[in-house]
Design a protein around this motif. Sequence first.
Motif, PDB file in Angstrom:
ATOM      1  N   MET A  55       0.819  -1.210   0.000  1.00  0.00           N
ATOM      2  CA  MET A  55       0.000   0.000   0.000  1.00  0.00           C
ATOM      3  C   MET A  55       0.856   1.266   0.000  1.00  0.00           C
ATOM      4  N   MET A  56       1.989   1.238   0.678  1.00  0.00           N
ATOM      5  CA  MET A  56       2.862   2.417   0.665  1.00  0.00           C
ATOM      6  C   MET A  56       3.388   2.692  -0.735  1.00  0.00           C
ATOM      7  N   SER A  57       3.678   1.653  -1.495  1.00  0.00           N
ATOM      8  CA  SER A  57       4.157   1.856  -2.862  1.00  0.00           C
ATOM      9  C   SER A  57       3.073   2.464  -3.740  1.00  0.00           C
ATOM     10  N   PHE A  58       1.848   1.983  -3.615  1.00  0.00           N
ATOM     11  CA  PHE A  58       0.773   2.513  -4.447  1.00  0.00           C
ATOM     12  C   PHE A  58       0.347   3.912  -4.010  1.00  0.00           C
ATOM     13  N   ILE A  59       0.380   4.181  -2.725  1.00  0.00           N
ATOM     14  CA  ILE A  59       0.048   5.529  -2.251  1.00  0.00           C
ATOM     15  C   ILE A  59       1.111   6.524  -2.700  1.00  0.00           C
ATOM     16  N   SER A  60       2.369   6.107  -2.678  1.00  0.00           N
ATOM     17  CA  SER A  60       3.423   7.016  -3.141  1.00  0.00           C
ATOM     18  C   SER A  60       3.269   7.325  -4.624  1.00  0.00           C
ATOM     19  N   LEU A  61       2.771   6.377  -5.410  1.00  0.00           N
ATOM     20  CA  LEU A  61       2.504   6.641  -6.825  1.00  0.00           C
ATOM     21  C   LEU A  61       1.458   7.745  -6.971  1.00  0.00           C
ATOM     22  N   GLY A  62       0.425   7.711  -6.165  1.00  0.00           N
ATOM     23  CA  GLY A  62      -0.597   8.755  -6.208  1.00  0.00           C
ATOM     24  C   GLY A  62      -0.075  10.110  -5.773  1.00  0.00           C
ATOM     25  N   ILE A  63       0.735  10.127  -4.724  1.00  0.00           N
ATOM     26  CA  ILE A  63       1.289  11.391  -4.234  1.00  0.00           C
ATOM     27  C   ILE A  63       2.237  12.002  -5.259  1.00  0.00           C
ATOM     28  N   VAL A  64       3.073  11.176  -5.861  1.00  0.00           N
ATOM     29  CA  VAL A  64       4.010  11.682  -6.869  1.00  0.00           C
ATOM     30  C   VAL A  64       3.258  12.202  -8.089  1.00  0.00           C
ATOM     31  N   THR A  65       2.167  11.549  -8.461  1.00  0.00           N
ATOM     32  CA  THR A  65       1.363  12.029  -9.586  1.00  0.00           C
ATOM     33  C   THR A  65       0.790  13.406  -9.299  1.00  0.00           C
ATOM     34  N   ILE A  66       0.271  13.602  -8.109  1.00  0.00           N
ATOM     35  CA  ILE A  66      -0.289  14.906  -7.741  1.00  0.00           C
ATOM     36  C   ILE A  66       0.800  15.976  -7.711  1.00  0.00           C
ATOM     37  N   LEU A  67       1.967  15.650  -7.165  1.00  0.00           N
ATOM     38  CA  LEU A  67       3.063  16.619  -7.134  1.00  0.00           C
ATOM     39  C   LEU A  67       3.556  16.963  -8.533  1.00  0.00           C
ATOM     40  N   TRP A  68       3.555  15.984  -9.439  1.00  0.00           N
ATOM     41  CA  TRP A  68       3.960  16.258 -10.818  1.00  0.00           C
ATOM     42  C   TRP A  68       2.985  17.231 -11.471  1.00  0.00           C
ATOM     43  N   VAL A  69       1.695  17.015 -11.245  1.00  0.00           N
ATOM     44  CA  VAL A  69       0.697  17.899 -11.843  1.00  0.00           C
ATOM     45  C   VAL A  69       0.823  19.310 -11.269  1.00  0.00           C
ATOM     46  N   LEU A  70       1.062  19.413  -9.964  1.00  0.00           N
ATOM     47  CA  LEU A  70       1.118  20.727  -9.335  1.00  0.00           C
ATOM     48  C   LEU A  70       2.413  21.483  -9.628  1.00  0.00           C
ATOM     49  N   TYR A  71       3.553  20.802  -9.595  1.00  0.00           N
ATOM     50  CA  TYR A  71       4.834  21.504  -9.696  1.00  0.00           C
ATOM     51  C   TYR A  71       5.741  20.997 -10.811  1.00  0.00           C
ATOM     52  N   GLY A  72       5.788  19.716 -11.030  1.00  0.00           N
ATOM     53  CA  GLY A  72       6.761  19.138 -11.951  1.00  0.00           C
ATOM     54  C   GLY A  72       6.594  19.577 -13.389  1.00  0.00           C
ATOM     55  N   PHE A  73       5.360  19.649 -13.860  1.00  0.00           N
ATOM     56  CA  PHE A  73       5.129  20.050 -15.247  1.00  0.00           C
ATOM     57  C   PHE A  73       5.643  21.460 -15.487  1.00  0.00           C
ATOM     58  N   SER A  74       5.390  22.344 -14.542  1.00  0.00           N
ATOM     59  CA  SER A  74       5.852  23.717 -14.695  1.00  0.00           C
ATOM     60  C   SER A  74       7.373  23.802 -14.663  1.00  0.00           C
ATOM     61  N   LEU A  75       8.008  23.008 -13.814  1.00  0.00           N
ATOM     62  CA  LEU A  75       9.469  23.013 -13.760  1.00  0.00           C
ATOM     63  C   LEU A  75      10.081  22.418 -15.017  1.00  0.00           C
ATOM     64  N   ALA A  76       9.427  21.425 -15.586  1.00  0.00           N
ATOM     65  CA  ALA A  76       9.984  20.759 -16.760  1.00  0.00           C
ATOM     66  C   ALA A  76       9.749  21.544 -18.045  1.00  0.00           C
ATOM     67  N   PHE A  77       8.580  22.152 -18.185  1.00  0.00           N
ATOM     68  CA  PHE A  77       8.218  22.768 -19.453  1.00  0.00           C
ATOM     69  C   PHE A  77       8.038  24.273 -19.386  1.00  0.00           C
ATOM     70  N   GLY A  78       8.336  24.896 -18.258  1.00  0.00           N
ATOM     71  CA  GLY A  78       8.223  26.346 -18.144  1.00  0.00           C
ATOM     72  C   GLY A  78       9.395  27.046 -18.807  1.00  0.00           C
ATOM     73  N   THR A  79       9.327  28.354 -18.826  1.00  0.00           N
ATOM     74  CA  THR A  79      10.432  29.119 -19.406  1.00  0.00           C
ATOM     75  C   THR A  79      11.654  28.981 -18.514  1.00  0.00           C
ATOM     76  N   ASP A  80      12.816  28.798 -19.141  1.00  0.00           N
ATOM     77  CA  ASP A  80      14.009  28.514 -18.348  1.00  0.00           C
ATOM     78  C   ASP A  80      14.588  29.786 -17.749  1.00  0.00           C
ATOM     79  N   SER A  81      15.263  29.582 -16.641  1.00  0.00           N
ATOM     80  CA  SER A  81      15.908  30.675 -15.933  1.00  0.00           C
ATOM     81  C   SER A  81      17.392  30.360 -15.847  1.00  0.00           C
ATOM     82  N   GLY A  82      18.175  30.962 -16.699  1.00  0.00           N
ATOM     83  CA  GLY A  82      19.604  30.703 -16.704  1.00  0.00           C
ATOM     84  C   GLY A  82      19.958  29.323 -17.230  1.00  0.00           C
TER      85      GLY A  82
END
Length: 92
Positions: A55-82
């Motif tokens: 259950m910890m492995s599957f819950i971590s998959l859900g948490i990482v998915t939510i964090l990717w949607v909230l922050y990761g996409f913007s960090l990966a595909f946003g305008t670069d800084s330096g």
Amino acid sequence: MASAITTLAADAPTLSAANTGFMLICSALVMLMTPGLAFFYGGMVRVKSSLNMLMMSFISLGIVTILWVLYGFSLAFGTDSGSLIGWSSDYV
């Protein structure tokens, strides 16, 4: 006015079927990797703790998915800084 609309339409990015398919296949492989990792970790603990480890492995998959949607996409595909990392408040 018509030329501005034509220019905007010409600059619109196009989707590539090969790139989209590659990303879908890679995402599916990562999703299939999670149960394998869960069973691996479940085999390393006692029997009474194996369900907890799964259950910890599957819950971590859900948490990482939510964090990717909230922050990761913007960090990966946003305008670069330096040329180091990107950020865009449009994606958040």
